[in-house]
Design a protein around this motif. Structure first.
Motif, PDB file in Angstrom:
ATOM      1  N   LEU A 119      -0.618  -2.976  -7.012  1.00 51.53           N
ATOM      2  CA  LEU A 119       0.031  -2.878  -5.701  1.00 51.53           C
ATOM      3  C   LEU A 119      -0.990  -2.881  -4.569  1.00 51.53           C
ATOM      4  O   LEU A 119      -0.864  -3.626  -3.592  1.00 51.53           O
ATOM      5  CB  LEU A 119       0.887  -1.608  -5.635  1.00 51.53           C
ATOM      6  CG  LEU A 119       2.145  -1.592  -6.506  1.00 51.53           C
ATOM      7  CD1 LEU A 119       2.754  -0.198  -6.527  1.00 51.53           C
ATOM      8  CD2 LEU A 119       3.162  -2.603  -5.993  1.00 51.53           C
ATOM      9  N   ILE A 120      -2.028  -2.036  -4.682  1.00 47.05           N
ATOM     10  CA  ILE A 120      -2.956  -1.894  -3.557  1.00 47.05           C
ATOM     11  C   ILE A 120      -3.801  -3.151  -3.377  1.00 47.05           C
ATOM     12  O   ILE A 120      -4.160  -3.498  -2.244  1.00 47.05           O
ATOM     13  CB  ILE A 120      -3.840  -0.641  -3.709  1.00 47.05           C
ATOM     14  CG1 ILE A 120      -4.490  -0.303  -2.355  1.00 47.05           C
ATOM     15  CG2 ILE A 120      -4.896  -0.827  -4.781  1.00 47.05           C
ATOM     16  CD1 ILE A 120      -5.179   1.036  -2.312  1.00 47.05           C
TER      17      ILE A 120
ATOM     18  N   PRO B 204      -0.472   1.104  -9.749  1.00 44.49           N
ATOM     19  CA  PRO B 204      -0.971   1.296  -8.380  1.00 44.49           C
ATOM     20  C   PRO B 204      -2.054   0.311  -7.980  1.00 44.49           C
ATOM     21  O   PRO B 204      -2.081  -0.151  -6.835  1.00 44.49           O
ATOM     22  CB  PRO B 204      -1.511   2.744  -8.406  1.00 44.49           C
ATOM     23  CG  PRO B 204      -0.705   3.414  -9.456  1.00 44.49           C
ATOM     24  CD  PRO B 204      -0.508   2.368 -10.518  1.00 44.49           C
ATOM     25  N   LEU B 205      -2.966  -0.032  -8.907  1.00 45.34           N
ATOM     26  CA  LEU B 205      -4.034  -0.969  -8.560  1.00 45.34           C
ATOM     27  C   LEU B 205      -3.490  -2.359  -8.270  1.00 45.34           C
ATOM     28  O   LEU B 205      -3.965  -3.044  -7.360  1.00 45.34           O
ATOM     29  CB  LEU B 205      -5.067  -1.038  -9.696  1.00 45.34           C
ATOM     30  CG  LEU B 205      -6.100   0.082  -9.716  1.00 45.34           C
ATOM     31  CD1 LEU B 205      -6.975  -0.035 -10.950  1.00 45.34           C
ATOM     32  CD2 LEU B 205      -6.962   0.059  -8.459  1.00 45.34           C
TER      33      LEU B 205
ATOM     34  N   SER C 127       1.248   6.562  -6.970  1.00 45.10           N
ATOM     35  CA  SER C 127       0.033   7.276  -7.365  1.00 45.10           C
ATOM     36  C   SER C 127       0.137   8.768  -7.057  1.00 45.10           C
ATOM     37  O   SER C 127      -0.420   9.597  -7.781  1.00 45.10           O
ATOM     38  CB  SER C 127      -1.195   6.678  -6.686  1.00 45.10           C
ATOM     39  OG  SER C 127      -1.077   6.738  -5.284  1.00 45.10           O
TER      40      SER C 127
ATOM     41  N   VAL D 146       0.840  -1.202   0.000  1.00 45.85           N
ATOM     42  CA  VAL D 146       0.000   0.000   0.000  1.00 45.85           C
ATOM     43  C   VAL D 146       0.875   1.252   0.000  1.00 45.85           C
ATOM     44  O   VAL D 146       0.551   2.251  -0.647  1.00 45.85           O
ATOM     45  CB  VAL D 146      -0.963   0.003   1.200  1.00 45.85           C
ATOM     46  CG1 VAL D 146      -1.861   1.234   1.147  1.00 45.85           C
ATOM     47  CG2 VAL D 146      -1.831  -1.248   1.204  1.00 45.85           C
TER      48      VAL D 146
ATOM     49  N   TYR E 272       2.043   1.891  -3.397  1.00 44.00           N
ATOM     50  CA  TYR E 272       0.903   2.469  -4.121  1.00 44.00           C
ATOM     51  C   TYR E 272       0.812   3.970  -3.865  1.00 44.00           C
ATOM     52  O   TYR E 272       0.602   4.764  -4.794  1.00 44.00           O
ATOM     53  CB  TYR E 272      -0.388   1.778  -3.678  1.00 44.00           C
ATOM     54  CG  TYR E 272      -1.643   2.553  -3.988  1.00 44.00           C
ATOM     55  CD1 TYR E 272      -2.279   2.430  -5.227  1.00 44.00           C
ATOM     56  CD2 TYR E 272      -2.207   3.422  -3.045  1.00 44.00           C
ATOM     57  CE1 TYR E 272      -3.424   3.146  -5.517  1.00 44.00           C
ATOM     58  CE2 TYR E 272      -3.351   4.141  -3.339  1.00 44.00           C
ATOM     59  CZ  TYR E 272      -3.962   4.000  -4.565  1.00 44.00           C
ATOM     60  OH  TYR E 272      -5.091   4.715  -4.855  1.00 44.00           O
TER      61      TYR E 272
END
Length: 314
Positions: free
Chosen positions: A251-252, A248-249, A33, A26, A29
């Motif tokens: 990763l999160i 990012p998606l 981001s 996170v 991310y």
């Protein structure tokens, strides 16, 4: 001399490692981001926002559907899972479009601050309501209320003209969208976690969560400018899609898989101060001490709570 036998790893050790890895995903991310959002905010000042988003999300949806085709998940699509997927499509559209429109009209660090300020308080109660987790710990309630109060301070910063971007006629619209996006983001994290609980893989969730976003953008886009916008700005559109959506998606979602939604929101609460630092690369934004103070306060509370949860897990 015989070596001492290696001690088996305890459940506590596995739990703390899983927690730390989830927080790391996170955090990565947040950094990536934040950089992408500052770049997107600058780009959207002179570009067609909805064309860029439509192309980006269409590419994202296609990419994740291709990836999902190689997955091994065998979760059954039950009625609760179908409701969760439909709901996820709706809140994903609101959160992402709200975020990007907010970035166009307000200071990125304040837009992100509004989103993360409302997130913990919403997550505490939505998680209890949707996932049946019971009454949250008193510490989580106190922390979420504290961050929400700091978010109120950020509203004063914007309205009083102390933000890094001058308050304009559409700034209030950007702020309202940021708040709505924050509520939607909190619900998004819970719905993703719920689908993971149902046995769906990260690839499956990513493949089917953007249909609502694309349909909404199809109703907002100016079709006459699509070809011109892509031909002139395709490198920027590709950079925004990769840095703010695709990577990012991935990763999160790995973070959401390993830790609870409230922990995810706590780590996300460090995003405003990271975004503030990246704003130094945007010449149109004047550094604001007031924004910096608000961002640091949110980060201190969030980091303290994440450390407390880590100790609790250990």
């Amino acid at each position: 001399m015989r070596a001492a036998p290696q001690q088996p790893r305890t459940n506590g050790g596995r739990s703390t490692s899983r927690f730390a890895l989830g927080v790391l995903f996170v955090a990565l991310y947040v950094v990536l981001s934040a950089a992408g959002e500052v770049y997107a905010a600058s780009y959207f000042q002179q570009a067609d926002l909805f064309v860029a988003l439509l192309v980006s999300f269409a590419a994202v949806c296609l990419s994740f559907n291709l990836l999902a085709g190689h997955g091994t998940g065998k979760a059954r699509v039950t009625k609760p899972a179908l409701v969760a997927f439909v709901s996820l499509n709706l809140v994903t559209a609101v959160s992402w479009i709200g975020l990007f429109v907010g970035l166009k009209y307000a200071e990125p660090a304040i837009v992100v601050a509004f989103m993360v300020a409302i997130g913990p308080a919403a997550t505490v109660w939505l998680n209890a309501l949707i996932r049946r987790k019971g009454i949250p710990p008193a510490t989580d309630i106190v922390v979420s209320v504290t961050i929400a109060m700091i978010g109120g301070y950020m509203i004063w910063i914007s309205v009083s003209g102390n933000a890094g971007v001058q308050w304009g006629p559409q700034s209030s619209f950007g702020i309202v969208l940021a708040i709505v996006a924050g509520l939607s983001l909190a619900l998004t994290n819970i719905l993703v976690k719920l689908l993971f609980d149902c046995g769906f893989s990260g690839r499956q969730v990513l493949a089917h969560r953007f249909y609502g976003t694309i349909f909404l953008l199809l109703g907002l886009v100016d079709y006459s400018s699509i070809v011109l916008e892509i031909s002139q700005h395709w490198p920027a559109i590709a950079a925004i899609g990769l840095s703010t959506i695709i990577v990012p998606l991935l990763l999160i979602q790995e973070g959401i898989r390993r830790v609870e939604p409230f922990t995810v929101n706590m780590v996300l609460s460090t995003a405003p101060v990271i975004t503030f630092l990246f704003q130094y690369f945007d010449s149109r934004i004047v550094p604001s001490l007031h924004t910096f103070i608000g961002n640091v306060l949110i980060t201190i509370v969030a980091v303290g709570n994440v450390y407390s949860q880590y100790r609790r897990t250990a």
